[in-house]
Design a protein around this motif. Structure first.
Motif, short mmCIF file in Angstrom:
data_model
loop_
_atom_site.label_atom_id
_atom_site.label_comp_id
_atom_site.label_asym_id
_atom_site.label_seq_id
_atom_site.Cartn_x
_atom_site.Cartn_y
_atom_site.Cartn_z
N ARG A 109 -25.74 19.60 -42.22
CA ARG A 109 -25.17 20.20 -43.56
C ARG A 109 -25.99 21.27 -43.89
O ARG A 109 -25.44 22.33 -44.50
N ARG A 180 -15.23 15.50 -31.16
CA ARG A 180 -13.77 15.35 -31.82
C ARG A 180 -12.84 16.59 -31.54
O ARG A 180 -12.92 17.51 -31.88
N PRO A 228 -10.09 16.84 -43.80
CA PRO A 228 -10.62 15.48 -43.81
C PRO A 228 -11.62 15.12 -43.14
O PRO A 228 -12.58 14.52 -43.18
N GLY A 229 -11.40 15.30 -41.72
CA GLY A 229 -12.36 15.15 -40.55
C GLY A 229 -13.70 15.93 -40.73
O GLY A 229 -14.74 15.42 -40.44
N VAL A 231 -14.95 17.01 -43.80
CA VAL A 231 -15.73 16.36 -44.75
C VAL A 231 -16.30 15.07 -44.16
O VAL A 231 -17.51 14.97 -44.85
N THR A 232 -15.60 14.06 -43.62
CA THR A 232 -16.02 12.90 -43.38
C THR A 232 -17.14 12.64 -42.31
O THR A 232 -18.04 12.17 -42.53
N LEU A 233 -17.10 13.64 -41.45
CA LEU A 233 -18.05 13.56 -40.35
C LEU A 233 -19.04 14.37 -40.27
O LEU A 233 -20.24 14.05 -40.05
N ARG A 236 -20.33 14.23 -45.20
CA ARG A 236 -20.47 13.01 -45.80
C ARG A 236 -21.19 11.95 -44.98
O ARG A 236 -21.62 11.03 -45.43
N ARG A 237 -21.75 12.30 -43.84
CA ARG A 237 -22.61 11.31 -42.95
C ARG A 237 -23.88 11.29 -43.83
O ARG A 237 -24.54 12.19 -44.07
N ARG A 238 -24.39 10.09 -43.63
CA ARG A 238 -25.42 9.80 -44.38
C ARG A 238 -26.84 9.95 -43.36
O ARG A 238 -26.70 9.25 -42.22
#
Length: 539
Positions: A109, A180, A228-229, A231-233, A236-238
């Motif tokens: 990030r 990915r 989408p991929g 943002v998610t991967l 948003r990964r904790r």
């Protein structure tokens, strides 16, 4: 990336990567990405068919193709070679740091926060300058156009890709580093769908400008495909731990100017071959630029498929270099060169044997007539002679830039090839027309490929040059035999071109594989099984 900047991963689980998942993952990823690439390539043919049918090979299509130079350059620089060569190693380093319990916060990030906003602003400014300077750009690219106004309008519409392709390339590099590959491989499906839709819907109102507008719309669809991929991967990964300290060097030396400059200049010099071609072709009769473009688009299909092997394994090579596994990197690079070369040489044989049938089946309808087919097929056969060179340049640049250290040698090699292209083009165009331009392209890129292969061992990965050359020479001879057999057999098959082409799809591979086996070329005997075996077992 250099060994000195790589941190050791601890037991903390990192994101799934090709190595974490195992070698079989590479085979599945390559197969899936290749499948999407085939679909995108077929849509690209439909796109070219639409342009050919609606506008033929004349002033309108030439104007569009001059403007098409912008997304061509942007795609190479911002989606594939340039952005990938820089950001895949950078994200790989960030992922290694993310997996380390000793590193607080989320380096991935932090890398995005440090680099993405500045990149977006810079690209937006560059796109605005291109819109304002479109008349000058057209004048430089194609000074021989009698009426450049249409090309200027199309260039302004396609200039948006400077920003949109940059965002797409950024997202693609991040996803590839995470293991990915399907999303990045699928973006060109959305891109071509946008161009086709706008062209068919608005050509009666806007003419060829509808195709240029489709380029802009399609490029936005590319971003939406990956968003989408990403943002998610990525975002948003904790991640456990405390926020990264302020001022931490999240981008690492991998994105410094000393590393950035050689990569960018190399990609620009590689794509400049297209500039040379269109500059020379603009002084010929209407349609010359179009004949070159259609020939290149079809002839490059085998190259695109062969490069999927190197695209999927690029993160593996980068991490091997980072961990100091020079022997593993050497084996990986040698395997990639042999497999990619075999795939593209089989495609080369098909083009050499059945170029007229391919062009007739794909394009001969509407405004694209038999004379255009003959001219395009002739160019395509000559252009195919350089396909192995194009593939090798694309494959070889990856190990050069995997280390994250500044290296100017690929630029020097590509610069030498560009000089050969320009010099040979100037000498041959007057006598041979577009065929001379295609021959100059093949000669120049082959020169660059030889120089890059010879210099790789002492500058990046110690590949065995003689072994690589031998692994490519045998399938090259097989391709020559298969292409000759196809060219002799093509006129014998009666009936429509589609029937002859179908027969060629059987004849050429059979002759290729039998000849390769007789010559003792193991990489050309059973390529699909060999690809699965080597990805699965790492041999």
């Amino acid at each position: 990336m250099s060994e000195t900047v790589v941190e050791t991963a601890s037991a903390a689980p990192g994101p799934p990567t090709p190595e974490v998942r195992g070698r079989p993952f590479l085979a599945r990823a390559a197969a899936g990405a290749a499948g999407l690439t085939v679909v995108a390539a077929l849509l690209g043919l439909v796109r070219d068919q639409a342009v050919a049918r609606l506008f033929g090979a004349g002033h309108a299509s030439d104007a569009f193709l001059v403007a098409w130079t912008v997304p061509e350059m942007a795609a190479t620089l911002l989606i594939e070679d340039g952005m990938a060569l820089l950001l895949v190693p950078a994200f790989s380093l960030a992922l290694t740091r993310r997996a380390s319990a000793a590193v607080p916060g989320d380096p991935v990030r932090a890398l995005v926060a440090d680099t993405f906003p500045r990149l977006a602003v810079a690209l937006a400014c560059a796109g605005a300058l291109l819109i304002a300077g479109a008349p000058w750009v057209v004048g430089v690219l194609a000074p021989g156009l009698e009426d450049p106004g249409l090309a200027v309008d199309c260039t302004r519409l396609t200039a948006v890709t400077v920003l949109t392709f940059g965002v797409t390339g950024y997202f693609s590099a991040a996803l590839r580093a995470h293991g990915r590959f399907l999303g990045p491989a699928g973006v060109y499906i959305a891109y071509n769908a946008g161009i086709i839709g706008m062209t068919l819907a608005l050509h009666a109102v806007w003419g060829v400008r509808a195709a240029a507008a489709g380029v802009a719309v399609g490029s936005v669809l590319m971003i939406l495909t990956l968003l989408p991929g990403f943002v998610t991967l990525v975002l948003r990964r904790r991640v456990r731990g405390t926020p990264a300290p302020a001022g931490r060097d999240t981008a690492a030396p991998l994105l410094g100017a000393a590393v950035l400059a050689p990569v960018v200049l190399f990609v620009v010099s590689r794509q400049s071959q297209v500039f040379v071609e269109r500059f020379l072709a603009s002084s010929l009769s209407d349609g010359a630029i179009s004949h070159l473009n259609f020939a290149q688009k079809v002839a490059q299909l085998p190259m695109v498929l062969s490069m999927m092997i190197c695209t999927v394994t690029f993160p593996v090579v980068a991490r091997a270099m980072a961990s100091g596994d020079r022997e593993g990197a050497r084996r990986r690079v040698e395997r990639d060169l042999a497999l990619a070369g075999t795939v593209v040489l089989l495609g080369t044989a098909m083009v050499l044997g059945y170029a007229p049938q391919i062009v007739e089946v794909l394009f001969q309808r509407g405004a694209f007539d038999a004379a255009d087919t003959t001219a395009t097929a002739g160019v395509m056969r000559v252009y195919a002679l350089g396909l192995l060179g194009h593939t090798l340049v694309g494959a070889l640049c990856r190990p050069y830039f995997s280390s994250g250290r500044p290296t100017w040698y690929p630029l020097a090699a590509m610069g030498a090839g560009l000089l050969v292209t320009a010099g040979a083009g100037a000498a041959l165009t007057g006598r041979f027309g577009v065929d001379g331009i295609a021959a100059a392209n093949a000669l120049g890129i082959s020169t660059a490929a030889v120089l890059m292969l010879v210099g790789l061992g002492s500058r990046a990965v110690a590949v065995r040059v003689r072994a690589v050359a031998l692994s490519l020479a045998r399938p090259a001879l097989a391709a020559a035999a298969a292409g000759a057999a196809g060219r002799l057999a093509a006129p014998v098959v009666p009936g429509p071109a589609l029937l002859g082409l179908a027969a060629g799809c059987l004849l050429v591979p059979v002759v290729f594989f039998l000849t390769a086996r007789a010559l003792g070329a193991p990489d050309a005997v059973h390529p699909p099984a060999l690809i699965r075996q080597r990805f699965a077992h790492g041999r």
